[in-house]
Structures are given as C-alpha cells and as structure tokens.
Design a protein around this motif. Sequence first.
Motif, short mmCIF file in Angstrom:
data_model
loop_
_atom_site.label_atom_id
_atom_site.label_comp_id
_atom_site.label_asym_id
_atom_site.label_seq_id
_atom_site.Cartn_x
_atom_site.Cartn_y
_atom_site.Cartn_z
N LEU A 54 -7.39 -3.08 -5.24
CA LEU A 54 -6.83 -2.93 -3.72
C LEU A 54 -6.80 -4.16 -3.63
O LEU A 54 -5.61 -3.99 -2.41
CB LEU A 54 -7.69 -2.29 -2.82
CG LEU A 54 -8.27 -2.17 -1.45
CD1 LEU A 54 -7.06 -1.20 -1.13
CD2 LEU A 54 -9.33 -1.00 -0.71
N LEU A 100 0.94 -1.31 0.08
CA LEU A 100 -0.08 -0.21 -0.48
C LEU A 100 0.83 1.33 0.21
O LEU A 100 0.70 2.08 -0.91
CB LEU A 100 -0.99 0.09 1.38
CG LEU A 100 -2.24 -1.12 1.37
CD1 LEU A 100 -2.54 -1.08 2.65
CD2 LEU A 100 -3.08 -0.36 0.50
N ALA A 111 -10.30 -6.32 1.31
CA ALA A 111 -10.84 -5.01 0.79
C ALA A 111 -11.79 -4.20 0.55
O ALA A 111 -11.78 -2.58 1.20
CB ALA A 111 -10.66 -5.46 -0.43
N LYS A 124 -12.14 -0.62 2.58
CA LYS A 124 -13.47 0.41 1.92
C LYS A 124 -14.33 0.64 3.34
O LYS A 124 -14.45 2.76 3.48
CB LYS A 124 -14.30 -0.43 1.09
CG LYS A 124 -13.12 -0.36 -0.36
CD LYS A 124 -13.30 0.80 -1.39
CE LYS A 124 -12.15 0.65 -2.77
NZ LYS A 124 -12.39 1.68 -3.08
N ILE A 171 -7.52 5.12 -0.86
CA ILE A 171 -7.71 3.59 -0.34
C ILE A 171 -9.32 3.96 -0.80
O ILE A 171 -10.50 3.03 -1.83
CB ILE A 171 -7.84 2.95 1.52
CG1 ILE A 171 -6.71 2.95 1.53
CG2 ILE A 171 -9.39 2.08 1.16
CD1 ILE A 171 -7.14 1.70 2.83
#
Length: 230
Positions: A69, A50, A83, A87, A61
């Motif tokens: 992602l 990341l 993921a 989120k 993100i």
Amino acid sequence: MTLMRLHDTLLAHFGAQHWWPAETPFEVMVGAILTQNTAWTNVERAIKALKTADALSVAAILALDHDTLAALIRPAGYFNVKARRLKALCQSLYDAGVADAPERLAQQGTAAELRDRLLTINGVGAETADSILLYALERPSFVVDTYTRRSFTRLGLLRGNETYAAIQAYFQAALPTDLALFNEYHALIVALGKHHCRPTPRCAGCPLNTHCAHDQHAQHTLPLRKTAAL
Ligand code: SF4
C-alpha cells in the motif's frame, strides 16, 4: 464586504469549481487523507496507482500489506504514515458496516456525531474530517485550510491566530447552512489561494483586491490591519 458577497465575487471570477475532483465518495475520503501536506497533483498520481492496481476500495486496502500500500501511494509523500491512516480509515468504515458503500456512513448519525467519529480515526484531524463530511457524506461542515487562514487574514477579516474551530464558527455563523454553498466556497478559496493569494500574493488581477486590507496597504510590506471579526 460580507462573506456572501466575497463568495459571489470569487464565483463570478473563477466560475464553479465542481469539487471534489473524485469519481466516488470513497475516493474523496482517500483523497482527503492523501492530500495532507502535499499538492493535489501528487494525490492524483497516488489515486491513479491505486486504481490501476484495482485497490481503491475498503476491502482492497485492508487486504493489502503495509509495504504494498505504501508503495502504491508513494507519490503522495509521507507514504508510510498515510498508508497507516488509510488502513485506519478503512477499518473504521468496515467496522461501521459500510465497506461496500462508504457514503452510507452518512446515515449513521448527525453531522456532529459523524464528525466526532471521524476525529477518532488515526490521522483524521479537523480539516480532513470536515472535507470528508462535506464532500463525501454531503453534510454542510465548512472546511478551513491554510488558504482560508492566509487569505482571510490578508483581507482583514481574521487575525490569523484563531483556532480552526473559531474560524469555522465564524464562517458558519455568517453564512446560511447550505451544502452547495459550503462546497463551492471552500473550492473558490483554494482557487484564490492558488492563483492569487499565494505565499507571496499576486494582488494584480485578484478579484478581491479592491476590498483587501493587504492590498490597500500597498507594497505588501506594512503590518496587516487588525480588524478581526472574531
Ligand atoms: S488582494 Fe492580494 S492579499 Fe488580498 S486576497 Fe487578493 S491576492 Fe490575497
């Protein structure tokens, strides 16, 4: 042996653990999601990915599509689920108006209110919420994990079938409400669980072996002593 003395014994043996291993509160939050059901070394690889992609922020993100992602955090396992959870966490932080400085979430309520709010986020359970509260938002909320349950059951202080809330209440009632203490204690329990109190315990050299119900029963084949404190 009191919980405080257990802490002091672990601290004397393992030394300060300097948790959480992260550079920012937001990195703690992300790590708390990514570490679900996986080893920390895998989380480190996902966080590194990341960072390399310049995607370790709420805005980044949220801007990434799901597949990108998920690919970045693949090393942490369960990457599609995680993921979605990342989120959801980031959307919650965005909605709270703290996307640029997620640690400012701490200013938006009491520890109990913040905990309730975190628990409404998809994929944030009690352990994740308490990890975020303690290590990112600096609220003294004791973290209970698999290591805690396993070690303190073997020590004879838990039955092993208590709820998360009951175990947390047990620690919080017996210890002073102290951010630094809760921070260090959980980290030391993890150190104990990794080095000695593993699925098959390595009691030789364990700093708690003279106080441990499991070790005193020898050979590790007899039932655990039932001296639950709850
Ligand atoms: S003595 Fe053995 S069972 Fe007890 S805490 Fe240490 S490693 Fe775990």
